[in-house]
Design an enzyme around this catalytic site. Structure first.
Site, PDB file in Angstrom:
ATOM      1  N   ASP A   3      42.031  28.166  49.138  1.00 31.07           N
ATOM      2  CA  ASP A   3      41.005  29.201  49.051  1.00 31.07           C
ATOM      3  C   ASP A   3      39.918  28.800  48.063  1.00 31.07           C
ATOM      4  O   ASP A   3      38.734  28.842  48.358  1.00 31.07           O
ATOM      5  CB  ASP A   3      41.634  30.551  48.654  1.00 31.07           C
ATOM      6  CG  ASP A   3      42.547  30.452  47.433  1.00 31.07           C
ATOM      7  OD1 ASP A   3      42.762  29.335  46.897  1.00 31.07           O
ATOM      8  OD2 ASP A   3      43.073  31.495  47.001  1.00 31.07           O
TER       9      ASP A   3
ATOM     10  N   ARG B  83      42.512  41.261  48.433  1.00 28.29           N
ATOM     11  CA  ARG B  83      42.691  40.173  49.409  1.00 28.29           C
ATOM     12  C   ARG B  83      42.239  40.561  50.804  1.00 28.29           C
ATOM     13  O   ARG B  83      41.885  39.718  51.616  1.00 28.29           O
ATOM     14  CB  ARG B  83      44.173  39.779  49.504  1.00 28.29           C
ATOM     15  CG  ARG B  83      44.741  39.156  48.244  1.00 28.29           C
ATOM     16  CD  ARG B  83      46.044  38.456  48.571  1.00 28.29           C
ATOM     17  NE  ARG B  83      46.868  38.182  47.413  1.00 28.29           N
ATOM     18  CZ  ARG B  83      46.749  37.106  46.633  1.00 28.29           C
ATOM     19  NH1 ARG B  83      45.807  36.223  46.878  1.00 28.29           N
ATOM     20  NH2 ARG B  83      47.548  36.933  45.610  1.00 28.29           N
TER      21      ARG B  83
HETATM   22  P1  IMP Z   1      43.121  25.825  39.655  1.00 32.11           P
HETATM   23  O1  IMP Z   1      44.491  25.207  39.517  1.00 32.11           O
HETATM   24  O2  IMP Z   1      42.530  26.136  38.305  1.00 32.11           O
HETATM   25  O3  IMP Z   1      42.183  24.991  40.482  1.00 32.11           O
HETATM   26  O4  IMP Z   1      43.315  27.232  40.324  1.00 32.11           O
HETATM   27  C1  IMP Z   1      43.346  27.420  41.690  1.00 32.11           C
HETATM   28  C2  IMP Z   1      43.993  28.739  42.111  1.00 32.11           C
HETATM   29  O5  IMP Z   1      43.684  29.787  41.189  1.00 32.11           O
HETATM   30  C3  IMP Z   1      43.423  29.189  43.421  1.00 32.11           C
HETATM   31  O6  IMP Z   1      44.179  28.691  44.510  1.00 32.11           O
HETATM   32  C4  IMP Z   1      43.505  30.710  43.311  1.00 32.11           C
HETATM   33  O7  IMP Z   1      44.775  31.168  43.714  1.00 32.11           O
HETATM   34  C5  IMP Z   1      43.316  30.973  41.835  1.00 32.11           C
HETATM   35  N1  IMP Z   1      41.899  31.294  41.485  1.00 32.11           N
HETATM   36  C6  IMP Z   1      41.011  30.498  40.860  1.00 32.11           C
HETATM   37  N2  IMP Z   1      39.812  31.088  40.708  1.00 32.11           N
HETATM   38  C7  IMP Z   1      39.939  32.324  41.276  1.00 32.11           C
HETATM   39  C8  IMP Z   1      39.007  33.426  41.464  1.00 32.11           C
HETATM   40  O8  IMP Z   1      37.823  33.413  41.106  1.00 32.11           O
HETATM   41  N3  IMP Z   1      39.519  34.518  42.100  1.00 32.11           N
HETATM   42  C9  IMP Z   1      40.820  34.596  42.537  1.00 32.11           C
HETATM   43  N4  IMP Z   1      41.700  33.587  42.381  1.00 32.11           N
HETATM   44  C10 IMP Z   1      41.264  32.461  41.759  1.00 32.11           C
HETATM   45 MG    MG Z   2      45.458  29.686  45.789  1.00 34.02          MG
END
Ligand code: IMP
Ligand code: MG
Length: 185
Positions: A100, A165
């Protein structure tokens, strides 16, 4: 629009999302012609994007929804768990991860590493959104929907503390509005 304590404004429309999905699906049909890739949408956030994207893909393919727990709060916690839900062997398969959003990129790096360890033939990434931290780090997303800054977003699969969601469009809030609220993977 308000979810709990946070105010959100419209950011990306249903129509813009649809158009982007169509063009990503066309590129995948083209690049994977003659192959049978395995799509791995990462739950929960990618359930809607994964479903809409796969409806537009015409080549033969497999789909396996997987899950990883890594995100607590509105900033990345850096705590990574493992990939769960894989039911078939991915050995020698062409894998397309469906995410996502990529923020710090930690979740994705972990998933890619784990998939390479399974003897896959190729691993590429599809993500609806990429935030600035991942962009600055040069995290490669072959099929990307939208580049955004560091705003927190909800809707179209993405949640704020488990909520939002089901929204058809993507909404954003200002990073300053965010203290220590919870988002779930
Ligand atoms: P990362 O490991 O920091 O890249 O985080 C990725 C995951 O964090 C994504 O797959 C989402 O589930 C969640 N996430 C990151 N940013 C957002 C946001 O702005 N809204 C909602 N979920 C987020
Ligand atoms: Mg995710």
């Amino acid at each position: 629009m308000k979810i709990k304590d946070l105010d959100f404004e419209k950011f990306i429309s249903e129509e813009e999302i649809k158009q982007k999905i169509t063009s990503i699906a066309e590129r995948i049909d083209d690049h994977y012609a003659g192959k049978t890739p395995v799509f791995l949408p990462i739950l929960n956030g990618s359930f809607m994007f994964g479903a809409d994207l796969l409806k537009q893909v015409s080549i033969p393919c497999r789909v396996s929804f997987v899950k990883i727990s890594s995100y607590v709060g509105t900033v990345s916690s850096g705590q990574i768990k493992t990939l769960i839900g894989l039911e078939e062997s991915l050995f020698n398969q062409d894998i397309l991860i469906v995410e996502d959003i990529i923020d710090s990129g930690l979740t994705l790096q972990k998933i890619v590493e784990e998939l390479r360890g399974l003897g896959t033939k190729s691993v590429e990434v599809i993500s609806l959104l990429r935030k600035k931290p991942a962009r600055d780090k040069g995290i490669v997303v072959k099929y990307l929907g939208f580049e955004i800054e560091s705003e927190f977003v909800v809707g179209y699969g993405l949640d704020y503390d488990g909520l939002g969601r089901n929204l058809k469009e993507i909404y954003k809030t200002n990073p300053e509005n965010i203290a220590s609220q919870n988002s779930q993977v």
